[in-house]
Write an enzyme that holds these catalytic residues in place. Structure first.
Site, PDB file in Angstrom:
ATOM      1  N   ARG A 212      62.492 121.173 -21.594  1.00  0.00           N
ATOM      2  CA  ARG A 212      61.201 121.753 -21.269  1.00  0.00           C
ATOM      3  C   ARG A 212      60.430 120.961 -20.221  1.00  0.00           C
ATOM      4  O   ARG A 212      59.909 121.532 -19.263  1.00  0.00           O
ATOM      5  CB  ARG A 212      60.351 121.889 -22.536  1.00  0.00           C
ATOM      6  CG  ARG A 212      60.665 123.091 -23.356  1.00  0.00           C
ATOM      7  CD  ARG A 212      60.237 122.887 -24.788  1.00  0.00           C
ATOM      8  NE  ARG A 212      61.010 121.818 -25.372  1.00  0.00           N
ATOM      9  CZ  ARG A 212      62.239 121.995 -25.855  1.00  0.00           C
ATOM     10  NH1 ARG A 212      62.771 123.176 -25.869  1.00  0.00           N
ATOM     11  NH2 ARG A 212      62.918 120.991 -26.332  1.00  0.00           N
ATOM     12  N   THR A 213      60.345 119.655 -20.410  1.00  0.00           N
ATOM     13  CA  THR A 213      59.526 118.870 -19.489  1.00  0.00           C
ATOM     14  C   THR A 213      60.095 118.953 -18.071  1.00  0.00           C
ATOM     15  O   THR A 213      59.380 119.233 -17.113  1.00  0.00           O
ATOM     16  CB  THR A 213      59.459 117.397 -19.962  1.00  0.00           C
ATOM     17  OG1 THR A 213      58.986 117.379 -21.303  1.00  0.00           O
ATOM     18  CG2 THR A 213      58.521 116.590 -19.094  1.00  0.00           C
TER      19      THR A 213
ATOM     20  N   LYS B 134      75.227 101.451 -11.644  1.00  0.00           N
ATOM     21  CA  LYS B 134      75.621 100.189 -11.007  1.00  0.00           C
ATOM     22  C   LYS B 134      74.698  99.055 -11.422  1.00  0.00           C
ATOM     23  O   LYS B 134      74.811  97.939 -10.936  1.00  0.00           O
ATOM     24  CB  LYS B 134      75.593 100.347  -9.486  1.00  0.00           C
ATOM     25  CG  LYS B 134      76.583 101.367  -8.957  1.00  0.00           C
ATOM     26  CD  LYS B 134      76.412 101.538  -7.452  1.00  0.00           C
ATOM     27  CE  LYS B 134      77.229 102.718  -6.945  1.00  0.00           C
ATOM     28  NZ  LYS B 134      76.757 103.183  -5.633  1.00  0.00           N
TER      29      LYS B 134
ATOM     30  N   ARG C 210      60.853 110.052 -16.778  1.00  0.00           N
ATOM     31  CA  ARG C 210      61.078 109.919 -18.221  1.00  0.00           C
ATOM     32  C   ARG C 210      62.063 108.777 -18.403  1.00  0.00           C
ATOM     33  O   ARG C 210      63.108 108.718 -17.750  1.00  0.00           O
ATOM     34  CB  ARG C 210      61.647 111.191 -18.832  1.00  0.00           C
ATOM     35  CG  ARG C 210      62.093 110.917 -20.291  1.00  0.00           C
ATOM     36  CD  ARG C 210      62.429 112.128 -21.060  1.00  0.00           C
ATOM     37  NE  ARG C 210      61.232 112.891 -21.369  1.00  0.00           N
ATOM     38  CZ  ARG C 210      61.234 113.941 -22.168  1.00  0.00           C
ATOM     39  NH1 ARG C 210      62.347 114.355 -22.730  1.00  0.00           N
ATOM     40  NH2 ARG C 210      60.122 114.604 -22.402  1.00  0.00           N
TER      41      ARG C 210
ATOM     42  N   HIS D  90      53.320 110.527 -23.733  1.00  0.00           N
ATOM     43  CA  HIS D  90      53.828 111.755 -23.127  1.00  0.00           C
ATOM     44  C   HIS D  90      52.589 112.589 -22.790  1.00  0.00           C
ATOM     45  O   HIS D  90      52.340 113.624 -23.409  1.00  0.00           O
ATOM     46  CB  HIS D  90      54.743 112.461 -24.140  1.00  0.00           C
ATOM     47  CG  HIS D  90      55.594 113.529 -23.533  1.00  0.00           C
ATOM     48  ND1 HIS D  90      55.540 113.882 -22.197  1.00  0.00           N
ATOM     49  CD2 HIS D  90      56.539 114.335 -24.085  1.00  0.00           C
ATOM     50  CE1 HIS D  90      56.400 114.838 -21.976  1.00  0.00           C
ATOM     51  NE2 HIS D  90      57.021 115.139 -23.098  1.00  0.00           N
TER      52      HIS D  90
END
Lengths: 154, 307
Positions: B56-57, B85, B106, B134
């Site tokens: 969703r985000t 890496k 995120r 959030h």
């Protein structure tokens, strides 16, 4: 009484007397100053002596050394009552009480293992110092440390 | 009110006036969020850096940017990027900020967005940092309550994992700004941390705690359900017991307030029975949609564009 006092706290020629340390915290003060027992520093430590203001207090005397600002800030976090006396030629040339800074950087490890400051990222820990009640709030993850701060000192 | 903010990191950075400003702007953009395309952010590029899975985000940010006429850069999977890496987040941010006009991040670590802000030359929007903040979820939750119920002193019950749930901590803080009466409903082992309860009370918020969902169900305007995660429980029997106690079915809704709404940040597992989906109380799918106008509002704000 005077004799006993003199035996306990012998004057030093030059260096620093860290007085009014919260009883029991002198060992942590030594840790902050990096005095581990393997250095050749001349150090006296007195614990749990009677104090008019604190009930009991600790004292640390270090010869031929004056403290850095960061060391004083760290001491303020574990013992806000501490006073610092700078001694030169047996004279107290400066005396002040430690003051807790409003923020501390690179001094305390965040207790949250998942905090970004505990990773390999190029950042140092940063805390906001809050009073009433005293606590450190991590600027990154907002975790709070309110007790046993000495064990998290970097 | 004039409101400019370069970074969206934590709800605690916002005053109520600023939140109202964002919600109002989302309101103005809602019809565009439903369909169509504008040129409000034409020529702008949004980078999406997701180190954790998200449906969703991530997709609602993409939709928001596309509706505004901008373009989106995706990090793709961690395995296909320099992250594998061993590149630090700080270096990644330094580089990506030269490719884009704003970054949504995120990350798995708490405080990642706050740190990214220090290294970025463009705005950072926190899309969730570990168990931390959030803020865009909270803003869309508030927008949902405003649109579907009322933000004036609502009676809200927040149910489920209140200890680890990253959305509920920011939400309760924001709700306290609106004079909400908040009841926390959770099993003992997942209760809201005392520190947060203490902070809320110190700010004059009205908060109660209970373990019994049925006790509060008939006296609330908003029921905010959250997922109880299995991995929090070492003993599966204990999990099943708790999960069943905090599951809501149509039968339990017989005596609730007529306008009571049910919200959920999704994904749900079984805490809301599907029989509720078609009732007048269900709002969780609308809630998901409201992520689009909210994120459109935030994108225009951080990029300094009037609408």
């Amino acid at each position: 009484m005077n004799t006993t006092r003199e035996l306990r706290v012998r004057p030093i020629v030059s260096g620093t007397v860290i007085d009014h340390i919260v009883a029991g915290q002198a060992i942590n003060v030594l840790r902050i100053l990096g005095i581990t027992g393997v250095s050749d520093a001349v150090v006296s430590m007195i614990m749990n002596v009677p104090s008019n203001t604190l009930g009991h207090k600790d004292i640390v005397k270090i010869e031929n050394r004056e403290l850095k600002e960061k060391e004083v800030d760290k001491i303020s976090l574990i013992s806000p009552s501490t006073s610092i006396n700078i001694i030169r030629d047996y004279e107290v040339v400066d005396k002040y009480n430690v003051e807790m800074p409003s923020t501390v950087e690179g001094m305390v490890k965040c207790t949250n293992p998942n905090c970004i400051s505990n990773t390999n990222e190029p950042v140092t820990s940063k805390f906001i110092v809050q009073n009433d009640p005293f606590r450190l709030r991590c600027l990154y993850c907002e975790h709070v440390i309110s007790e046993q701060i000495a064990q998290y000192l970097l | 009110m004039e409101f400019h903010r370069n970074h969206i990191i934590s709800m605690k950075d916002f005053t109520r006036d600023e939140i109202d400003y964002i919600l109002d702007r989302a309101g103005k953009l809602e019809s565009l969020a439903r369909s169509g395309r504008s040129d409000i952010l034409s020529g702008k590029i949004l980078a999406l850096l997701f180190y954790e899975p998200s449906t969703r985000t991530r997709m609602s940010f993409e939709t928001a940017m596309l509706r505004l006429g901008g373009n989106v850069l995706n990090l793709g999977s961690k395995d296909a990027s320099s992250v594998i890496k061993g590149e630090t987040l700080a270096d990644t941010i330094r580089v990506i900020s030269t490719y884009s006009d704003a970054i949504v991040l995120r990350h798995t670590s708490e405080g990642a967005a706050q740190m990214a802000m220090e290294f970025s030359s463009v705005p950072i929007i926190n899309g969730g940092d570990g168990a931390g903040h959030h803020p865009t979820q909270t803003l869309l939750d508030l927008y949902t309550i405003k649109r579907e119920s009322s933000l004036e002193h609502p009676d809200v019950a927040i149910v489920g994992d209140l200890k680890y749930g990253r959305t509920v901590h920011s939400l309760t803080y924001a709700l306290s700004l609106y004079g909400a009466n908040i009841t926390f409903v959770s099993p003992q082992q997942l209760k809201m941390p005392d520190q947060i309860i203490g902070d809320l009370k110190a700010r004059g918020a009205h908060v109660n705690e209970t373990e019994n969902l049925d006790q509060v169900l008939n006296n609330i305007d908003v029921l905010y359900m959250t997922r109880i995660q299995k991995e929090r429980f070492p003993d599966p029997t204990e999990y099943n017991k708790v999960a069943n106690a905090y599951k809501i079915t149509n039968k339990q809704l017989a005596h609730v307030r007529q306008n009571m709404i049910i919200m959920h940040p999704l994904p749900r597992i079984n805490e809301i029975d599907s029989s509720i989906d078609n009732t007048a109380h269900a709002r969780y799918f609308q809630q998901s949609f409201y992520g689009v106008p909210i994120r459109m509002a935030l994108l225009t704000i951080v990029m300094g564009t009037d609408i």
